[in-house]
Design an enzyme around this catalytic site. Structure first.
Site, short mmCIF file in Angstrom:
data_model
loop_
_atom_site.label_atom_id
_atom_site.label_comp_id
_atom_site.label_asym_id
_atom_site.label_seq_id
_atom_site.Cartn_x
_atom_site.Cartn_y
_atom_site.Cartn_z
N ARG A 228 70.01 77.49 29.13
CA ARG A 228 68.94 77.18 28.42
C ARG A 228 67.84 78.29 28.62
O ARG A 228 67.06 78.45 27.79
CB ARG A 228 68.58 75.99 28.88
CG ARG A 228 69.58 74.54 28.87
CD ARG A 228 69.14 74.03 27.64
NE ARG A 228 68.09 74.00 27.28
CZ ARG A 228 67.17 72.76 27.48
NH1 ARG A 228 68.04 71.76 28.20
NH2 ARG A 228 65.99 72.28 27.29
N HIS B 28 66.93 67.53 19.86
CA HIS B 28 66.79 68.24 21.19
C HIS B 28 67.30 69.61 20.91
O HIS B 28 68.35 69.96 21.02
CB HIS B 28 67.46 67.78 22.37
CG HIS B 28 67.35 68.33 23.60
ND1 HIS B 28 66.23 69.22 23.91
CD2 HIS B 28 67.87 68.09 24.95
CE1 HIS B 28 66.35 69.49 25.11
NE2 HIS B 28 67.11 68.83 25.81
N ARG C 220 57.54 67.65 25.39
CA ARG C 220 58.87 66.81 25.25
C ARG C 220 58.25 65.32 25.38
O ARG C 220 57.24 65.11 26.18
CB ARG C 220 59.12 66.88 26.77
CG ARG C 220 60.51 65.88 27.09
CD ARG C 220 61.25 65.95 28.29
NE ARG C 220 62.41 66.75 27.59
CZ ARG C 220 63.54 66.93 28.72
NH1 ARG C 220 63.76 66.47 29.41
NH2 ARG C 220 64.49 67.75 28.23
N ASP D 146 77.16 63.30 26.25
CA ASP D 146 75.96 62.94 26.82
C ASP D 146 75.70 61.47 27.40
O ASP D 146 76.54 60.76 27.16
CB ASP D 146 74.58 63.37 25.87
CG ASP D 146 73.38 63.11 26.28
OD1 ASP D 146 73.18 63.10 27.56
OD2 ASP D 146 72.34 62.97 25.69
#
Ligand code: CP
Ligand code: NVA
Length: 306
Positions: free
Chosen positions: A293, A129, A102, A225
């Site tokens: 996820r 992402h 990241r 978001d």
């Protein structure tokens, strides 16, 4: 597939295979546990920014598959500061079987992938992402029971990294993508052009609006978001003045289909981009989405490290 840096790099078939594997691994896990297909394998997780979901889901994903994950925070290796990215990549290559990173600059994850022989997974950059986009596709796929071609997915808010990955995965899978963002907060032109090329191949559309109500009209999925992404903190006051008309609240949601689901990659800034009543309301998929996820990334780990 050698690395996982952007959804646009994958074929529709590769994305579909990852979704199918994620569904299988999720079922297997619920039925008593996954087989230890990554026994003896290790994943280095390099973080230049904070994380809850990405860190924990990768760490638990490796554990469920019999492998090991190690966290390397910003204090341990200043990517390109304490040591060059080329040297870090070649050192990690001798210790681990894969690298998840990241980063701030997208070029840094590209550089890692260039120098590392082991697979590199993009755990978020300033550009995109893809782990989020892949698991979001899984959430939509499950909710609509695989019948996703032609759905309308609307993203409301900042044209950021999450918006770009969502646009590209929608285009790959034949879902129509719309965005409603304030003027001046568009996705980068090159990302839009790439999305349009992919959409042309799958026969889907990409629509760009500066009005949230128009963007959300008849949507099957409404996504939002944060207004201020990690690294943009000094702009937050300015953004808080611009973005309120783009809040996902009950009034905006009425423009979507009554059956629409609401998604957010999290962390949420409740009262800003999303209200409590929507985040905790009957259309919210926020927590199944976060949990996916784990399952989507296990499919990725099994494919790249297995
Ligand atoms: N959605 C997401 O990537 O969350 P984290 O920043 O907590 O990893
Ligand atoms: N756009 C957000 C996503 C966080 C998961 C950020 O980059 O901070």
């Amino acid at each position: 597939m050698q690395d996982f840096l952007a959804l646009a790099d994958l074929s529709t078939q590769e994305i579909q295979s990852l979704l199918d594997l994620a569904v299988d691994l999720k079922k297997e896990h619920a039925g008593g546990g996954n087989k230890p297909i990554l026994q003896g394998k290790a994943l280095a997780m390099v973080f230049q920014k904070p994380s809850l979901r990405t860190r924990v889901s990768f760490e638990m994903g490796m554990q469920h598959l019999g492998g090991h994950a190690l966290y390397i925070g910003p204090q341990e290796i200043g990517l390109g500061q304490r040591e060059s990215i080329a040297d870090i990549a070649r050192v990690l290559d001798g210790y681990v079987d894969g690298i998840m990173a990241r980063v701030f600059a997208h070029q840094h994850v590209l550089d890692l992938a260039h120098w590392a022989e082991k697979p590199v997974i993009n755990g978020l950059s300033d550009y995109n992402h893809p782990c989020q986009g892949l698991s979001d596709a899984l959430t939509i796929y499950e909710h609509y029971k695989g019948d996703i071609k032609g759905l309308k997915v609307t993203y409301v808010g900042d044209g950021n990294n999450v918006a770009i990955s969502l646009m590209h995965v929608c285009a790959k899978l034949g879902m129509n993508f719309a965005i409603g963002n304030p003027a001046g907060y568009d996705m980068p032109a090159a990302a839009i052009e790439l999305g349009q090329e992919i959409a042309a191949q799958s026969g889907s559309s990409i629509e760009l609006f500066n009005d949230p109500g128009t963007a959300v009209a008849d949507a099957d999925v409404v996504y939002t978001d944060t207004w201020t992404s990690m690294g943009q903190e000094e702009e937050s006051k300015k953004r808080e003045a611009v973005f309120p008309p783009f809040q996902v609240n009950n009034e905006l949601l009425r423009a979507a289909k009554p059956t629409a689901i609401v998604m957010h990659c999290l962390p949420a800034h409740r009262g800003q981009e999303i209200t409590d009543e929507v985040a905790d309301g009957p259309q919210s998929q926020l927590f199944p989405q976060a949990h996916n996820r784990l399952h989507a990334q296990k499919a990725l780990l099994a494919t790249l490290l297995g």
